[in-house]
Design a protein around this motif. Sequence first.
Motif, PDB file in Angstrom:
ATOM      1  N   ASN A 104       0.822  -1.221   0.000  1.00  0.00           N
ATOM      2  CA  ASN A 104       0.000   0.000   0.000  1.00  0.00           C
ATOM      3  C   ASN A 104       0.854   1.269   0.000  1.00  0.00           C
ATOM      4  O   ASN A 104       0.575   2.236   0.720  1.00  0.00           O
ATOM      5  CB  ASN A 104      -0.963   0.004   1.190  1.00  0.00           C
ATOM      6  N   ILE A 105       1.903   1.262  -0.814  1.00  0.00           N
ATOM      7  CA  ILE A 105       2.734   2.450  -0.996  1.00  0.00           C
ATOM      8  C   ILE A 105       2.117   3.264  -2.141  1.00  0.00           C
ATOM      9  O   ILE A 105       1.933   2.741  -3.244  1.00  0.00           O
ATOM     10  CB  ILE A 105       4.186   2.075  -1.330  1.00  0.00           C
ATOM     11  N   HIS A 207      -6.161   2.145  -1.978  1.00  0.00           N
ATOM     12  CA  HIS A 207      -4.833   2.437  -2.506  1.00  0.00           C
ATOM     13  C   HIS A 207      -4.847   3.759  -3.280  1.00  0.00           C
ATOM     14  O   HIS A 207      -5.794   4.043  -4.015  1.00  0.00           O
ATOM     15  CB  HIS A 207      -4.364   1.341  -3.471  1.00  0.00           C
ATOM     16  N   PHE A 208      -3.779   4.561  -3.154  1.00  0.00           N
ATOM     17  CA  PHE A 208      -3.566   5.644  -4.110  1.00  0.00           C
ATOM     18  C   PHE A 208      -2.647   5.085  -5.189  1.00  0.00           C
ATOM     19  O   PHE A 208      -1.420   5.041  -5.051  1.00  0.00           O
ATOM     20  CB  PHE A 208      -2.929   6.878  -3.468  1.00  0.00           C
ATOM     21  N   PHE A 230      -0.163  16.164  -7.751  1.00  0.00           N
ATOM     22  CA  PHE A 230       1.023  15.968  -6.918  1.00  0.00           C
ATOM     23  C   PHE A 230       0.733  16.312  -5.462  1.00  0.00           C
ATOM     24  O   PHE A 230       1.204  15.623  -4.551  1.00  0.00           O
ATOM     25  CB  PHE A 230       2.172  16.818  -7.453  1.00  0.00           C
ATOM     26  N   GLU A 231      -0.042  17.347  -5.245  1.00  0.00           N
ATOM     27  CA  GLU A 231      -0.397  17.734  -3.887  1.00  0.00           C
ATOM     28  C   GLU A 231      -1.122  16.592  -3.179  1.00  0.00           C
ATOM     29  O   GLU A 231      -0.787  16.216  -2.048  1.00  0.00           O
ATOM     30  CB  GLU A 231      -1.264  18.992  -3.922  1.00  0.00           C
ATOM     31  N   THR A 232      -2.124  16.001  -3.856  1.00  0.00           N
ATOM     32  CA  THR A 232      -2.903  14.913  -3.270  1.00  0.00           C
ATOM     33  C   THR A 232      -2.055  13.658  -3.108  1.00  0.00           C
ATOM     34  O   THR A 232      -2.118  12.966  -2.084  1.00  0.00           O
ATOM     35  CB  THR A 232      -4.139  14.610  -4.131  1.00  0.00           C
ATOM     36  N   PHE A 233      -1.266  13.351  -4.118  1.00  0.00           N
ATOM     37  CA  PHE A 233      -0.385  12.178  -4.057  1.00  0.00           C
ATOM     38  C   PHE A 233       0.577  12.272  -2.873  1.00  0.00           C
ATOM     39  O   PHE A 233       0.694  11.332  -2.074  1.00  0.00           O
ATOM     40  CB  PHE A 233       0.387  12.063  -5.371  1.00  0.00           C
ATOM     41  N   ILE A 234       1.241  13.395  -2.731  1.00  0.00           N
ATOM     42  CA  ILE A 234       2.237  13.537  -1.666  1.00  0.00           C
ATOM     43  C   ILE A 234       1.566  13.529  -0.295  1.00  0.00           C
ATOM     44  O   ILE A 234       2.095  12.958   0.667  1.00  0.00           O
ATOM     45  CB  ILE A 234       3.092  14.795  -1.904  1.00  0.00           C
ATOM     46  N   GLN A 235       0.365  14.099  -0.196  1.00  0.00           N
ATOM     47  CA  GLN A 235      -0.363  14.051   1.076  1.00  0.00           C
ATOM     48  C   GLN A 235      -0.728  12.620   1.459  1.00  0.00           C
ATOM     49  O   GLN A 235      -0.882  12.303   2.642  1.00  0.00           O
ATOM     50  CB  GLN A 235      -1.622  14.912   0.987  1.00  0.00           C
ATOM     51  N   SER A 236      -0.881  11.754   0.466  1.00  0.00           N
ATOM     52  CA  SER A 236      -1.240  10.356   0.736  1.00  0.00           C
ATOM     53  C   SER A 236      -0.041   9.511   1.155  1.00  0.00           C
ATOM     54  O   SER A 236      -0.217   8.350   1.552  1.00  0.00           O
ATOM     55  CB  SER A 236      -1.896   9.731  -0.504  1.00  0.00           C
ATOM     56  N   CYS A 237       1.161  10.074   1.047  1.00  0.00           N
ATOM     57  CA  CYS A 237       2.381   9.294   1.289  1.00  0.00           C
ATOM     58  C   CYS A 237       2.751   9.273   2.770  1.00  0.00           C
ATOM     59  O   CYS A 237       3.786   9.807   3.192  1.00  0.00           O
ATOM     60  CB  CYS A 237       3.534   9.848   0.456  1.00  0.00           C
TER      61      CYS A 237
END
Length: 251
Positions: A104-105, A207-208, A230-237
């Motif tokens: 789940n990365i 999963h993102f 990118f904002e949403t992706f990085i917040q999900s990390c």
Amino acid sequence: MNRKPIIGITGAYVNHNFHMEGVYVHHDYHNTVAANGGLPIILPYIDPQLAIESVALCDGIILSGGEDVDPQFYQQDPHPNIGQTIPERDLSEIALVHYALEHNIPLLAICRGVQILNVALGGTLIQDIPTQCEAPIKHSQTIQRNKDSHFVKVSLDSKLYQMLGHTTVRVNSLHHQAIDRLAPTLKQTAVSSDGIIEAVEYIHDSHFTVGVQWHPESMAKSNSMMNRLFETFIQSCIISDKTNIKSYKVF
């Protein structure tokens, strides 16, 4: 103080001259990651096991653009118009995809990235759009890469729509290959007017895992919609357990 999420960006290959060759990532990737609060690192392709060990250190992964995917990995022979392929990179990224999904990365796949994501999960590719598709639009633009060149239609029931907020968007386009048969664990979330699949997501909502055929990293500086990817992706990390490093059987 919380540390910045580590975003691993897979590397392509470049040869400047006899003494200068190696892993390459366009600066738009790491500049956009940094601008949205991530710590970008470049992941070289060496072998599948080292790819797994490197991704286990990351909080999120970007599958970047680059060379064509070798058609042996979806059981086809090469089309006459296929470009450079690097099987070593394909094998490393296929292993990386499976590890990232199992653990789940968060995964953001861009251009070639969405193609290797599809192949890793059992799909196939159109090897050359201009000669294998009927009445295609131009998918390999000759204007600057930060400029948009065609429309795509975005599905309402998608993470992509939640991020972009529109069902019709303009994108840039720098590819001659694309998804053909969609992998069974992916769903189509955007399409161009000639029927090319322009975006996909993993079917499990927890999963993102989002893939786009265009290059949002090159539009993000001047386009708030693309920057939200990118904002949403990085917040999900978020940080998760990455201690269980396994070996994977690959091709």
